[in-house]
Design an enzyme around this catalytic site. Structure first.
Site, mmCIF file in Angstrom:
data_model
loop_
_atom_site.group_PDB
_atom_site.id
_atom_site.type_symbol
_atom_site.label_atom_id
_atom_site.label_comp_id
_atom_site.label_asym_id
_atom_site.label_seq_id
_atom_site.Cartn_x
_atom_site.Cartn_y
_atom_site.Cartn_z
ATOM 1 N N LYS A 1 -8.274 -20.892 -35.590
ATOM 2 C CA LYS A 1 -7.612 -19.612 -35.886
ATOM 3 C C LYS A 1 -7.015 -19.580 -37.289
ATOM 4 O O LYS A 1 -6.787 -18.504 -37.839
ATOM 5 C CB LYS A 1 -6.511 -19.317 -34.857
ATOM 6 N N LYS B 1 -18.812 -19.360 -28.937
ATOM 7 C CA LYS B 1 -18.176 -18.904 -27.700
ATOM 8 C C LYS B 1 -18.014 -17.382 -27.693
ATOM 9 O O LYS B 1 -17.690 -16.794 -28.727
ATOM 10 C CB LYS B 1 -16.790 -19.565 -27.589
ATOM 11 N N LYS C 1 -12.803 -12.678 -27.088
ATOM 12 C CA LYS C 1 -12.380 -11.282 -27.198
ATOM 13 C C LYS C 1 -11.906 -10.918 -28.604
ATOM 14 O O LYS C 1 -11.814 -9.752 -28.945
ATOM 15 C CB LYS C 1 -11.343 -10.922 -26.133
HETATM 16 P P1 ATP Z 1 -9.051 -15.008 -28.114
HETATM 17 O O1 ATP Z 1 -10.371 -14.618 -28.667
HETATM 18 O O2 ATP Z 1 -7.965 -14.007 -28.335
HETATM 19 O O3 ATP Z 1 -8.642 -16.400 -28.486
HETATM 20 P P2 ATP Z 1 -10.331 -15.561 -25.600
HETATM 21 O O4 ATP Z 1 -11.364 -14.540 -25.287
HETATM 22 O O5 ATP Z 1 -10.784 -16.897 -26.073
HETATM 23 O O6 ATP Z 1 -9.219 -14.988 -26.548
HETATM 24 P P3 ATP Z 1 -8.205 -16.412 -23.868
HETATM 25 O O7 ATP Z 1 -7.100 -15.465 -23.583
HETATM 26 O O8 ATP Z 1 -7.945 -17.482 -24.873
HETATM 27 O O9 ATP Z 1 -9.526 -15.665 -24.255
HETATM 28 O O10 ATP Z 1 -8.700 -17.069 -22.525
HETATM 29 C C1 ATP Z 1 -8.407 -16.622 -21.237
HETATM 30 C C2 ATP Z 1 -9.152 -17.481 -20.258
HETATM 31 O O11 ATP Z 1 -10.549 -17.207 -20.360
HETATM 32 C C3 ATP Z 1 -9.001 -18.990 -20.515
HETATM 33 O O12 ATP Z 1 -8.941 -19.688 -19.294
HETATM 34 C C4 ATP Z 1 -10.247 -19.321 -21.269
HETATM 35 O O13 ATP Z 1 -10.591 -20.681 -21.147
HETATM 36 C C5 ATP Z 1 -11.261 -18.403 -20.611
HETATM 37 N N1 ATP Z 1 -12.356 -18.076 -21.525
HETATM 38 C C6 ATP Z 1 -12.261 -17.435 -22.701
HETATM 39 N N2 ATP Z 1 -13.469 -17.288 -23.272
HETATM 40 C C7 ATP Z 1 -14.356 -17.852 -22.422
HETATM 41 C C8 ATP Z 1 -15.776 -18.017 -22.451
HETATM 42 N N3 ATP Z 1 -16.523 -17.572 -23.451
HETATM 43 N N4 ATP Z 1 -16.364 -18.645 -21.397
HETATM 44 C C9 ATP Z 1 -15.624 -19.093 -20.356
HETATM 45 N N5 ATP Z 1 -14.292 -18.969 -20.279
HETATM 46 C C10 ATP Z 1 -13.650 -18.359 -21.288
#
Ligand code: ATP
Ligand code: LTN
Length: 328
Positions: free
Chosen positions: A111, A194, A197
């Site tokens: 980040k 990955k 969001k």
């Molecule tokens: P950001 O992009 O804001 O960092 P993010 O989409 O990575 O957010 P988080 O809020 O960090 O989402 O994650 C929420 C939950 O979803 C966590 O348990 C995380 O491990 C899971 N998660 C996020 N992205 C994935 C993915 N691509 N595949 C599987 N699990 C995911």
């Protein structure tokens, strides 16, 4: 019944990765433990976010939890910021995590990669401290998360070990439980990255309409060749779609390979899209109903009461252990 704890930060529109890696899994495990599932709104402040967006995203996550089948009678659903013990415990625990280990966290490095050093907030750096506080506050041994969060849970484990060595058996040792199928859903436009969001390219959003979802699956990047075969190194695109299909249908990779043995990528993608729509259509309908009702606030209020009760006890125990003079 062992406690289960997890959360999602309301930083943006939820993706199919969040759904498969986290939400769907919460719903699956909720009946074999005592779950506390929250909205990590304080964590969402670690990077700039518009106040209105944060508020809307927070309600949205609660509604998605309910739409996925989390039962508010057995699962305590709450906002992190509505239980002030999270912040109070983080202030104490920050003294037991070190700058070196915090700066080695992959999420922090990712980040901040493109950020000017002078503009990196302390909260982003201390993100795992608050997360460790979230975790130990509920004495939960089970922490269901996607793969990207395992490192943070490991750090919370280090903290618990360090803390208990010094003060005795005060904190419960947590353990990450990674979703079996779909712990890391990849971007549909770049299957080496990955699905996240905060990185809109190649994402399927839970807010996308069904037609858009289908279109995104149909135009997902695939690989050379035409065989539907699980091979992450040589066929990352197809393997990612297989993971999505497997998570939605409970079919194993072998079963999927057999099902599409004499078919091409086109047929396979159509089946993935069908499976997705099959699951998303009723899910999205439930969400619409919930978000437009007063249920969300009721559930969050009730959750606040139940979570506070549990959190208060742990905070008191920690305060006493470290020698803060606590009044009756
Ligand atoms: P950001 O992009 O804001 O960092 P993010 O989409 O990575 O957010 P988080 O809020 O960090 O989402 O994650 C929420 C939950 O979803 C966590 O348990 C995380 O491990 C899971 N998660 C996020 N992205 C994935 C993915 N691509 N595949 C599987 N699990 C995911
Ligand atoms: N960092 C997590 C959200 C989160 C969390 C937690 C998950 C905050 N506190 C405690 C499990 C346990 C993320 O998903 N990005």
């Amino acid at each position: 019944m062992a406690r289960i704890l997890s959360g999602i930060k309301p930083t943006g529109q939820l993706t199919l990765g969040n759904y498969i890696g986290a939400i769907k899994n919460f719903a699956r495990v909720q009946h074999d433990g005592e779950p506390f599932i929250f909205i990590a709104d304080l964590h969402a402040l670690t990077l700039p976010i518009d106040p209105k967006t944060l508020r809307n995203n927070s309600r949205d996550i609660a509604a998605y939890y309910l739409a996925a089948g989390l039962d508010p009678k057995t699962t305590t659903i709450f906002l992190q910021s509505s239980v002030h013990e999270h912040s109070e415990l983080a202030i104490i625990l920050q003294n037991y995590l070190y700058m070196g280990e915090l700066s080695r966290m992959t999420q922090y490095k990712d980040k901040t990669q493109k950020m000017d050093n002078n503009a990196i907030g302390l909260g982003l750096f201390a993100y795992p401290v608050l997360m460790a506080a979230d975790i130990v506050l509920y004495d939960a041994p089970r922490i269901p998360v996607g793969e990207d969060q395992v490192q943070h849970v490991e750090l919370a484990r280090d903290l618990v070990k360090r803390f208990n060595n010094r003060y005795g058996d005060v904190l419960v040792m947590p353990k990450a439980e990674v979703t079996k199928v779909g712990k890391r859903i990849m971007s549909l436009s770049d299957p080496t990255k990955k699905m996240s969001k905060s990185d809109p390219k190649g994402d399927i959003y839970l807010s996308d309409d069904l037609k858009t979802m289908r279109k995104k699956i149909m135009s997902a990047v695939t690989d050379l060749g035409h065989e539907v075969k699980y091979d992450v190194v040589n066929k990352p695109g197809i393997s990612n779609l297989m993971t999505i299909y497997s998570a939605l249908t409970n079919k194993t990779m072998e079963e999927i390979e057999q099902e599409f043995a004499n078919k091409g990528y086109g047929d396979f993608k159509r089946s993935v899209a069908d499976a997705l729509i099959n699951e998303m259509e009723p899910f999205k309908a439930r969400y619409e109903q919930i978000i437009n009702s007063g249920i969300v606030d009721e559930v969050l209020k009730e959750g606040q009461i139940r979570a506070s009760k549990a959190a208060k006890e742990t905070l008191k125990r920690v305060q006493q252990a470290v020698g803060l003079y606590t009044l009756k």
